[in-house]
Design an enzyme around this catalytic site. Structure first.
Site, PDB file in Angstrom:
ATOM      1  N   TRP A   1       0.815  -1.224   0.000  1.00 45.06           N
ATOM      2  CA  TRP A   1       0.000   0.000   0.000  1.00 45.06           C
ATOM      3  C   TRP A   1       0.848   1.274   0.000  1.00 45.06           C
ATOM      4  CZ3 TRP A   1       1.643   2.630   4.175  1.00 45.06           C
ATOM      5  CH2 TRP A   1       2.129   1.897   5.263  1.00 45.06           C
TER       6      TRP A   1
ATOM      7  N   LYS B   1      -2.189  -8.783  -7.487  1.00 51.07           N
ATOM      8  CA  LYS B   1      -3.149  -8.562  -6.407  1.00 51.07           C
ATOM      9  C   LYS B   1      -2.711  -7.320  -5.673  1.00 51.07           C
ATOM     10  CE  LYS B   1      -3.705  -9.344  -2.239  1.00 51.07           C
ATOM     11  NZ  LYS B   1      -4.487  -8.133  -1.925  1.00 51.07           N
ATOM     12  N   PRO B   2      -3.439  -6.204  -5.881  1.00 52.55           N
ATOM     13  CA  PRO B   2      -3.056  -4.982  -5.179  1.00 52.55           C
ATOM     14  C   PRO B   2      -3.449  -5.063  -3.702  1.00 52.55           C
ATOM     15  CG  PRO B   2      -4.939  -4.559  -6.627  1.00 52.55           C
ATOM     16  CD  PRO B   2      -4.602  -6.029  -6.760  1.00 52.55           C
TER      17      PRO B   2
ATOM     18  N   SER C   1       6.408  -7.278   3.848  1.00 57.07           N
ATOM     19  CA  SER C   1       7.202  -7.499   5.062  1.00 57.07           C
ATOM     20  C   SER C   1       8.057  -8.764   4.973  1.00 57.07           C
ATOM     21  CB  SER C   1       6.269  -7.609   6.270  1.00 57.07           C
ATOM     22  OG  SER C   1       5.609  -8.853   6.221  1.00 57.07           O
TER      23      SER C   1
ATOM     24  N   GLU D   1      11.033  -8.205  -2.237  1.00 56.18           N
ATOM     25  CA  GLU D   1      11.553  -6.910  -1.785  1.00 56.18           C
ATOM     26  C   GLU D   1      10.933  -6.686  -0.414  1.00 56.18           C
ATOM     27  OE1 GLU D   1      11.877  -3.570  -0.652  1.00 56.18           O
ATOM     28  OE2 GLU D   1      10.703  -2.744  -2.316  1.00 56.18           O
ATOM     29  N   LEU D   2      11.735  -6.889   0.634  1.00 56.80           N
ATOM     30  CA  LEU D   2      11.185  -6.995   1.993  1.00 56.80           C
ATOM     31  C   LEU D   2      11.578  -5.796   2.861  1.00 56.80           C
ATOM     32  CD1 LEU D   2      11.893 -10.832   2.345  1.00 56.80           C
ATOM     33  CD2 LEU D   2       9.858  -9.699   1.451  1.00 56.80           C
TER      34      LEU D   2
ATOM     35  N   CYS E   1      10.246   1.430   2.667  1.00 56.53           N
ATOM     36  CA  CYS E   1      11.202   0.404   3.115  1.00 56.53           C
ATOM     37  C   CYS E   1      12.616   0.951   3.166  1.00 56.53           C
ATOM     38  CB  CYS E   1      11.181  -0.795   2.167  1.00 56.53           C
ATOM     39  SG  CYS E   1       9.567  -1.494   1.994  1.00 56.53           S
TER      40      CYS E   1
ATOM     41  N   GLU F   1      12.449  -1.711  12.100  1.00 55.41           N
ATOM     42  CA  GLU F   1      11.898  -0.703  11.199  1.00 55.41           C
ATOM     43  C   GLU F   1      10.678  -0.034  11.865  1.00 55.41           C
ATOM     44  OE1 GLU F   1      10.094  -2.550   7.706  1.00 55.41           O
ATOM     45  OE2 GLU F   1      11.049  -1.035   6.469  1.00 55.41           O
TER      46      GLU F   1
END
Ligand code: SIN
Length: 479
Positions: A150, A174-175, A228, A249-250, A283, A383
């Site tokens: 998001w 899938k958004p 995440s 991409e975490l 991120c 984070e």
């Protein structure tokens, strides 16, 4: 007030209006602004059927033909910049000027890969015996599925879609449930650009249903995910059954080292962008700063002056610099981190307060500057994903590099120095996929974005981003 109600986009058809809906709220006002269908397994399977059927024709097109269509798509996105930005601000909360920046950033991936697709070359290698050749060719991976976050409702889709389509793959996304509306408008523009039916499909709904269906279907050859680290770990486990190709991409936990020879005007300008963009919900957001002792006080003084100028509010207002946090969970994490730091001796220089309205479902947090940070504090180890900037002091560069690397994450790091030798040593010592040297905004379509360690697998952007959607084959040829 404009209401954005969309269906799913599968096989060039708008479908699923009869399903239960997911309601989308404006995180700045709490207003209901739109809805999308809550699709189940059936719709995900329909999207897989459509993407599989469209694959042979799309992958056989010439790179130049695919490029023409992508170029048209890029132009349409840019022509609708204001409209897309408004939808994005209403569903995500980021200030309108940032949303416009994101639309341009999102479009840049489509434009860049429209060109890069034409440069997908193989090679001819001399053979191991006379009359033998080895021909290396690159072919599209096949049907690709994507799950996107998001915090960047447009760019995290196009950063995957651009290279996938340019490589000749077909795509199902899938958004996120919080911000699906920008994606649906992007799908309408894809249709207008002439992307053939079944090549780009959008299915809204529950992420678990989507990922389980995708991971259980051999026709889907790759999953690309931004989100995440715990979810990335779960997807790796699910994907292990079919050895599904993955790009992940975490999470990050970006350190910033400010050396005593840094240009402090430049440092402050860059740090403000690296921290407060999207209310700190990126991120690669600067999560912790290490400032060398002899400039520590001066840096805090200058940052204090800047942070005090930031206005928090509804992103639709021209005066807003920092929007709301996306939801209650995000707010509670930020609040927990700040309270923990205070309990462990931190000094709140600016901010430190939130404004939660659970009736309206709106959550704001003041841009916050914290001094006297130390490694016992949660925010120096996890984070935060909010507008909080903690600063600790250091003496020697090696000590700062060691502290910067002391984390399971390795997405982005930043440092500031005017000295080339010192900067080269620091940049090479940091265990991070992205290093900003005097630069707080390192992202670009032509740069290979991605992390080391538990921040992920693979790269997005640049030629490396294209490789993620290509299989390598060699033909061993006796002539
Ligand atoms: C992210 O937060 O994952 C993306 C940030 C960027 O592309 O700059």
């Amino acid at each position: 007030m404009a209401q954005y109600d969309f269906a799913n986009y599968i096989n060039g058809t708008w479908t699923g209006k009869e399903l239960d809906t997911i309601t989308v709220h404006n995180p700045a006002t709490g207003d209901h602004i739109g809805s999308v269908p809550n699709a189940g397994e059936d719709h995900v399977k329909q999207a897989i059927d459509a993407a599989s059927e469209a694959l042979p024709e799309w992958s056989k097109k010439t790179a130049a033909d695919r490029s023409d269509i992508l170029r048209k798509y890029f132009e349409l996105i840019m022509a609708h910049e204001d409209e897309l930005a408004e939808i994005m601000t209403k569903e995500n909360g980021k200030p309108l000027k940032e949303s416009k920046g994101e639309v341009q950033y999102a479009a840049s991936f489509i434009e860049w890969y429209a060109e890069e697709g034409k440069r997908t070359y193989g090679r001819l290698v001399p053979g191991k015996r006379e009359n033998h050749r080895i021909k290396v060719i690159k072919q599209p991976v096949g049907v690709v599925a994507a799950i996107t976050p998001w915090n960047f409702p447009a760019a995290m889709i196009t950063r995957k879609l651009g290279p996938a389509l340019a490589a000749g793959c077909t795509f199902i996304v899938k958004p996120p449930e919080e911000t699906p509306l920008t994606c649906m408008r992007l799908a309408e523009l894809a249709e207008e650009a002439g992307i053939p039916k079944g090549v780009f499909n959008v299915v809204n709904g529950n992420p678990e249903t989507f990922s389980e269906t995708i991971m259980g279907d051999m026709r889907v050859r790759k999953l690309t995910f931004t989100g995440s680290t715990p979810v990335g770990r779960l997807l790796m486990k699910q994907g292990s059954e079919q050895i599904k190709r993955l790009s992940l991409e975490l999470g990050g936990h970006a350190p910033v080292i400010v050396c005593d020879d840094a240009d402090l005007d430049q440092t402050v300008e860059m740090l403000m962008a690296a921290k407060f963009r999207n209310s700190g919900q990126t991120c690669i957001a600067a999560n912790r700063v290490y400032a060398q002792s002899n400039i520590y006080d001066e840096l805090i003084k200058r940052l204090e002056a800047e942070v005090k100028t930031l206005n928090t509010g509804d992103g639709m207002k021209d005066t807003t610099d920092v929007g709301p946090l996306i939801n209650k969970d995000g707010y509670e994490k930020v609040d927990r981190h700040v309270k923990d730091a205070q309990d462990k001796g931190a000094n709140i220089v600016v901010g430190g307060e939130g404004e939660a309205n659970s009736d309206k479902n709106t959550y704001f947090y003041q841009p916050t500057l914290i001094s006297d940070a130390n490694h016992d504090m949660v925010m120096m180890n996890e984070e935060t994903f909010g507008p909080i900037l903690p600063i600790a002091e250091y003496d020697k560069d090696d000590e700062a590099i060691k502290a910067a690397n002391d984390t399971p994450f390795g997405l982005a790091a930043y440092f500031f120095t005017q000295n080339v030798s010192r900067g080269t040593r620091i940049s090479e010592g940091l265990d991070y996929g992205i290093v900003g040297w005097n630069d707080g905004v390192p992202s670009a379509a032509q740069a290979p974005f991605g992390g080391m360690k538990q921040s992920g697998l693979g790269r997005e952007g640049a030629e490396e981003g294209m490789e993620e959607y290509l299989e390598v084959k060699y033909v061993s040829l006796s002539i």
